[in-house]
Write a protein that holds these residues in place. Structure first.
Motif, PDB file in Angstrom:
ATOM      1  N   UNK A  11       1.935   0.413 -11.815  1.00  0.00           N
ATOM      2  CA  UNK A  11       2.968  -0.565 -11.469  1.00  0.00           C
ATOM      3  C   UNK A  11       3.736  -0.113 -10.234  1.00  0.00           C
ATOM      4  N   UNK A  12       4.397  -1.077  -9.597  1.00  0.00           N
ATOM      5  CA  UNK A  12       5.223  -0.778  -8.437  1.00  0.00           C
ATOM      6  C   UNK A  12       6.450  -1.683  -8.451  1.00  0.00           C
ATOM      7  N   UNK A  13       7.432  -1.339  -7.643  1.00  0.00           N
ATOM      8  CA  UNK A  13       8.616  -2.186  -7.477  1.00  0.00           C
ATOM      9  C   UNK A  13       8.393  -3.082  -6.277  1.00  0.00           C
ATOM     10  N   UNK A  29       2.535  -5.422 -11.201  1.00  0.00           N
ATOM     11  CA  UNK A  29       1.277  -4.681 -11.176  1.00  0.00           C
ATOM     12  C   UNK A  29       1.090  -4.005  -9.816  1.00  0.00           C
ATOM     13  N   UNK A  30       0.629  -2.780  -9.858  1.00  0.00           N
ATOM     14  CA  UNK A  30       0.361  -2.049  -8.627  1.00  0.00           C
ATOM     15  C   UNK A  30      -1.075  -2.156  -8.177  1.00  0.00           C
ATOM     16  N   UNK A 139       7.527  -3.415  -1.033  1.00  0.00           N
ATOM     17  CA  UNK A 139       7.101  -2.852  -2.309  1.00  0.00           C
ATOM     18  C   UNK A 139       7.090  -1.325  -2.237  1.00  0.00           C
ATOM     19  N   UNK A 140       7.225  -0.706  -3.397  1.00  0.00           N
ATOM     20  CA  UNK A 140       7.269   0.754  -3.493  1.00  0.00           C
ATOM     21  C   UNK A 140       6.221   1.199  -4.503  1.00  0.00           C
ATOM     22  N   UNK A 141       5.181   1.895  -4.016  1.00  0.00           N
ATOM     23  CA  UNK A 141       4.141   2.393  -4.907  1.00  0.00           C
ATOM     24  C   UNK A 141       4.203   3.911  -4.989  1.00  0.00           C
TER      25      UNK A 141
END
Length: 335
Positions: A11-13, A29-30, A139-141
């Motif tokens: 997952x990611x933000x 979902x990442x 997004x942040x992964x």
């Protein structure tokens, strides 16, 4: 062995700018993102990113290293690319939230959690070659990584290129994919022709940076690196190492360094050179290649000062030394 940065959290933000305002951040979902084939990022390269790390300490806490500097640089890259301005506090919270969610997955030392915030233009408009994207996605992964050196201090071979440059001079301070892509052909050729690991770009004889890292020369008590200007990336690791070097009493010189001076100094006994970056902290340089000649840096081995600087920074990151500069941010572990 799994390649560095090739494993990701599921997952990611993410948050979207709709042309007027940013949406609340979500955990999504990442595995994939959806983009129109005409998205501005795909057609006109409206994209920038950052790289920072979270570290697990002996007491089980998780700390992020110099997040404020990376968020500030992402905001600067965004502005210089003419993209929708980011909300720095909101991005900071996105990073804290996603790292907190996967805090249990942060590797033990010498590993860490690599954090990659990315900002891309999403507007579907192939007619906007001379205009900025109106919409975007941030997004942040996360990617759990091991020790970049994996137990060895193999030194690097650098080809000095005094004709080409890593990127357009006015774009050097932007951390964007285009700047990395523009150096790839030169690096590939250097690897194929002289077995170099990287290219050190020195346009007009001015020693700048490699394709993916800043360059430092260590000559006794002197640490020499190019003074900050808009032609190259202002590395957070570079700044951290120079700060620690000053703390240790080294004479840190941010100034012009010519190829001639570099080669004259580097071949002296005891001289060292290194590349600084988030992944490796400091990677030792053992050989410089220029005009068909090979020059050994010092004795060609990883230098003791390079190791000392790298260990000092690692000790702060992993909580083994006092964080006197306030570089660490605690993460609240999410249930």
């Amino acid at each position: 062995m799994t390649a560095f940065g090739s494993v990701f959290m599921p997952e990611m933000a993410a948050a979207r700018f709709n042309g007027t305002s940013w949406s609340p951040a979500e955990i999504v979902s990442g595995e994939r993102i959806e983009l129109h084939p005409g998205a501005h990022v795909l057609q006109y390269a409206s994209t920038c990113f950052e790289g920072l790390k979270a570290f697990k300490h002996a007491d089980g806490s998780v700390k992020i290293f110099r997040m404020d500097r990376n968020v500030a640089r992402l905001a600067q890259s965004t502005e210089l690319l003419g993209m929708p301005a980011i909300d720095k506090p909101a991005v900071t919270q996105m990073i804290l939230d996603i790292v907190g969610r996967f805090a249990s997955q942060v590797p033990e030392p010498p590993g860490s959690m690599y954090i990659r915030p990315s900002h891309i233009g999403t507007e579907a408009a192939i007619g906007k070659a001379a205009a900025s994207t109106a919409t975007s996605l941030l997004y942040v992964m996360l990617s759990p990584v091991g020790d970049y050196f994996a137990g060895n201090d193999k030194t690097l071979r650098l080809l000095l290129d005094d004709e080409g440059m890593r990127c357009a001079p006015h774009m050097g301070t932007v951390k964007c994919g285009g700047n990395y892509a523009s150096a790839l052909l030169a690096i590939q050729r250097a690897k194929a022709t002289v077995q170099a690991d990287q290219v050190l770009f020195c346009p007009g004889g001015d020693v700048q940076e490699t394709g993916a890292a800043n360059f430092l020369l260590i000559d006794g008590n002197e640490v020499i690196t190019k003074a900050l200007d808009q032609s190259f990336l202002h590395g957070v690791t570079r700044d951290s190492i120079l700060t620690l070097a000053r703390d240790m009493g080294f004479d840190v010189q941010e100034r012009e360094l010519s190829v001639d001076e570099l080669l004259e100094r580097a071949t002296k006994p005891g001289c060292e050179a290194a590349l600084s970056g988030t992944a490796a902290v400091l990677a030792p340089v053992g050989t410089l290649l220029y005009n068909g000649h090979e020059y050994s840096v010092g004795d060609g081995l990883a230098g003791k000062t390079t190791k000392r600087f790298r260990q000092a920074l690692n000790d702060i990151q992993w909580g083994r030394a006092e964080d006197t500069h306030g570089w660490l941010t605690a993460v609240e572990v999410k249930a």
